[in-house]
Design a protein around this motif. Structure first.
Motif, PDB file in Angstrom:
ATOM      1  N   VAL A  34      -1.349  16.841   5.866  1.00  0.00           N
ATOM      2  CA  VAL A  34      -2.806  17.666   5.953  1.00  0.00           C
ATOM      3  C   VAL A  34      -3.094  17.682   7.213  1.00  0.00           C
ATOM      4  O   VAL A  34      -3.205  16.627   7.942  1.00  0.00           O
ATOM      5  N   TYR A  35      -3.335  18.782   7.852  1.00  0.00           N
ATOM      6  CA  TYR A  35      -3.737  18.977   9.150  1.00  0.00           C
ATOM      7  C   TYR A  35      -5.505  19.183   9.000  1.00  0.00           C
ATOM      8  O   TYR A  35      -5.909  20.276   8.374  1.00  0.00           O
ATOM      9  N   CYS A  36      -6.306  18.397   9.764  1.00  0.00           N
ATOM     10  CA  CYS A  36      -7.515  18.466   9.898  1.00  0.00           C
ATOM     11  C   CYS A  36      -8.128  18.097  11.277  1.00  0.00           C
ATOM     12  O   CYS A  36      -7.627  17.441  11.925  1.00  0.00           O
ATOM     13  N   GLY A  37      -9.524  18.202  11.539  1.00  0.00           N
ATOM     14  CA  GLY A  37     -10.275  17.926  12.445  1.00  0.00           C
ATOM     15  C   GLY A  37     -10.465  16.251  12.709  1.00  0.00           C
ATOM     16  O   GLY A  37     -10.562  15.666  11.364  1.00  0.00           O
ATOM     17  N   SER A  38     -10.558  15.636  13.777  1.00  0.00           N
ATOM     18  CA  SER A  38     -10.807  14.301  13.786  1.00  0.00           C
ATOM     19  C   SER A  38     -12.284  14.322  14.409  1.00  0.00           C
ATOM     20  O   SER A  38     -12.846  13.270  14.394  1.00  0.00           O
ATOM     21  N   ALA A  39     -13.175  15.532  14.338  1.00  0.00           N
ATOM     22  CA  ALA A  39     -14.338  15.637  14.829  1.00  0.00           C
ATOM     23  C   ALA A  39     -15.188  15.378  13.281  1.00  0.00           C
ATOM     24  O   ALA A  39     -14.638  15.644  12.341  1.00  0.00           O
ATOM     25  N   THR A  40     -16.477  14.994  13.607  1.00  0.00           N
ATOM     26  CA  THR A  40     -17.595  15.218  12.304  1.00  0.00           C
ATOM     27  C   THR A  40     -18.667  16.199  12.883  1.00  0.00           C
ATOM     28  O   THR A  40     -19.515  15.948  13.339  1.00  0.00           O
ATOM     29  N   PRO A  41     -18.368  17.393  12.262  1.00  0.00           N
ATOM     30  CA  PRO A  41     -19.349  18.335  12.278  1.00  0.00           C
ATOM     31  C   PRO A  41     -20.875  17.986  11.638  1.00  0.00           C
ATOM     32  O   PRO A  41     -21.052  17.061  10.826  1.00  0.00           O
ATOM     33  N   ALA A  42     -21.763  18.706  12.127  1.00  0.00           N
ATOM     34  CA  ALA A  42     -23.063  18.411  11.832  1.00  0.00           C
ATOM     35  C   ALA A  42     -23.182  18.783  10.100  1.00  0.00           C
ATOM     36  O   ALA A  42     -24.193  18.077   9.748  1.00  0.00           O
ATOM     37  N   ASP A  43     -22.392  19.796  10.079  1.00  0.00           N
ATOM     38  CA  ASP A  43     -22.562  20.192   8.341  1.00  0.00           C
ATOM     39  C   ASP A  43     -21.963  19.130   7.597  1.00  0.00           C
ATOM     40  O   ASP A  43     -20.626  19.119   7.776  1.00  0.00           O
ATOM     41  N   PRO A  44     -22.736  18.452   6.815  1.00  0.00           N
ATOM     42  CA  PRO A  44     -21.786  17.237   6.017  1.00  0.00           C
ATOM     43  C   PRO A  44     -20.671  17.939   4.997  1.00  0.00           C
ATOM     44  O   PRO A  44     -20.011  16.995   4.646  1.00  0.00           O
ATOM     45  N   ARG A  45     -20.767  19.188   4.737  1.00  0.00           N
ATOM     46  CA  ARG A  45     -19.967  19.681   3.845  1.00  0.00           C
ATOM     47  C   ARG A  45     -18.554  19.551   4.202  1.00  0.00           C
ATOM     48  O   ARG A  45     -17.595  19.409   3.304  1.00  0.00           O
ATOM     49  N   TYR A  46     -18.266  19.588   5.403  1.00  0.00           N
ATOM     50  CA  TYR A  46     -16.770  19.451   5.916  1.00  0.00           C
ATOM     51  C   TYR A  46     -16.417  18.236   5.655  1.00  0.00           C
ATOM     52  O   TYR A  46     -14.951  17.955   5.242  1.00  0.00           O
TER      53      TYR A  46
END
Length: 193
Positions: A6-18
């Motif tokens: 699974v490829y995904c970001g290590s960031a925590t976006p402001a939108d909690p849905r991610y």
């Protein structure tokens, strides 16, 4: 499929849905008996993915470069944590340890991983399904660009279906499970290219 990278970001976006999405992906894979192979981090979507799978009793194999271990981003809660020398070894391990690839929202590193999985499939280095979860419309523009590459002839018709895209996880996983390998470039003659 026993394991999916699974490829995904290590960031925590402001939108909690991610973050919620990443946790749900981990839980769903665990519920389906599919192990997670991922970047080995504990932050952002990566951390939420791993936690979701682990909390649901799933297998989680992290693969992380040495340089990131020192920054205290490695997730030591993984079922297995492989520390490798560099990003090239990391991506090779993703391919070696998994039966397919699933990309969820992320940034530049996620795009690097996705396009390498697509390129390697096109060439014939692997014949595994490459899934793209277009949750929240995140990949609408990328999918449009991929169609543009196909329509202009930069992606051959034989390879137009390498990216298996969907906006809901369960149907996407079903499509990936039914994946039929295409004819790779390595098996083509010059006249086909």
């Amino acid at each position: 499929m026993n394991r999916i990278a699974v490829y995904c970001g290590s960031a925590t976006p402001a939108d909690p849905r991610y973050i919620d999405l990443a946790g749900q992906v981990g839980r769903t894979l665990a519920a389906r008996g599919i192990g997670v192979v991922y970047g080995g981090g504990r932050l952002g979507l990566m951390g939420a993915l791993a936690k979701g799978a682990l909390d649901a009793g799933g297998e989680v194999i992290g693969v992380i470069p040495e340089a990131l271990v020192g920054g205290e981003v490695a997730n030591t809660d993984c079922t297995e944590l492989h520390v490798v020398a560099n990003m090239h070894q990391r991506k090779q391990a993703f391919t070696d340890l998994s039966d397919g690839f699933l990309t969820i929202p992320g940034g530049v590193g996620t795009m690097d991983e996705l396009w390498e999985a697509v390129s390697w499939a096109q060439l014939g280095y692997h014949a595994k399904p490459v899934g793209l979860l277009n949750a929240l419309g995140f990949y609408d523009h990328l999918l449009a660009f991929n169609r543009h590459m196909i329509e202009t002839g930069f992606v051959r018709q034989a390879h137009a279906g390498i990216i298996i895209a969907g906006d809901a996880l369960d149907p996407l996983l079903d499509l990936m499970a039914g994946h039929e390998p295409h004819t790779p470039i390595f098996a083509m003659k010059a006249s086909d290219l």
